[in-house]
Write a protein that holds these residues in place. Structure first.
Motif, mmCIF file in Angstrom:
data_model
loop_
_atom_site.group_PDB
_atom_site.id
_atom_site.type_symbol
_atom_site.label_atom_id
_atom_site.label_comp_id
_atom_site.label_asym_id
_atom_site.label_seq_id
_atom_site.Cartn_x
_atom_site.Cartn_y
_atom_site.Cartn_z
ATOM 1 N N PRO A 39 0.820 -1.228 0.000
ATOM 2 C CA PRO A 39 0.000 0.000 0.000
ATOM 3 C C PRO A 39 0.848 1.271 0.000
ATOM 4 N N PHE A 40 2.021 1.223 0.630
ATOM 5 C CA PHE A 40 2.885 2.392 0.659
ATOM 6 C C PHE A 40 3.526 2.643 -0.699
ATOM 7 N N PHE A 41 3.855 1.565 -1.430
ATOM 8 C CA PHE A 41 4.379 1.726 -2.784
ATOM 9 C C PHE A 41 3.317 2.359 -3.681
ATOM 10 N N THR A 42 2.064 1.945 -3.505
ATOM 11 C CA THR A 42 0.965 2.519 -4.293
ATOM 12 C C THR A 42 0.822 4.010 -3.977
ATOM 13 N N LEU A 43 0.853 4.352 -2.710
ATOM 14 C CA LEU A 43 0.754 5.753 -2.290
ATOM 15 C C LEU A 43 1.951 6.553 -2.805
ATOM 16 N N PHE A 44 3.154 5.981 -2.688
ATOM 17 C CA PHE A 44 4.369 6.637 -3.169
ATOM 18 C C PHE A 44 4.267 6.932 -4.669
ATOM 19 N N THR A 45 3.747 5.974 -5.427
ATOM 20 C CA THR A 45 3.602 6.158 -6.877
ATOM 21 C C THR A 45 2.638 7.301 -7.179
ATOM 22 N N LYS A 46 1.539 7.396 -6.430
ATOM 23 C CA LYS A 46 0.588 8.496 -6.620
ATOM 24 C C LYS A 46 1.258 9.842 -6.332
ATOM 25 N N VAL A 47 2.008 9.916 -5.237
ATOM 26 C CA VAL A 47 2.700 11.156 -4.862
ATOM 27 C C VAL A 47 3.720 11.535 -5.933
ATOM 28 N N MET A 48 4.497 10.561 -6.384
ATOM 29 C CA MET A 48 5.526 10.833 -7.381
ATOM 30 C C MET A 48 4.912 11.260 -8.715
ATOM 31 N N ASN A 49 3.801 10.638 -9.113
ATOM 32 C CA ASN A 49 3.129 11.038 -10.350
ATOM 33 C C ASN A 49 2.638 12.477 -10.266
#
Length: 62
Positions: A39-49
């Protein structure tokens, strides 16, 4: 850049800082496993995008 390419680059960045994150979480008493990491990788990807799009928009203004 394709979204998939960006995601791979973002994951490379995340993996670079993963040992530091693991150490911080261990110090806080939180076990980091691949299952609870997803879930943190998913959140990180959203933030980075979002950060990427913001930088792209700022660059277009100049």
């Amino acid at each position: 850049m394709q979204n998939n390419d960006k995601t791979m680059e973002f994951m490379q960045i995340a993996m670079k800082y993963l040992p530091e994150a693991q150490q911080q979480l261990e110090t806080a008493g939180i076990e980091l496993t691949m299952d609870n990491l997803q879930p943190f990788f998913t959140l990180f990807t959203k933030v980075m995008n979002e950060a990427y799009e913001l930088g792209k928009a700022d660059a277009a203004k100049e």
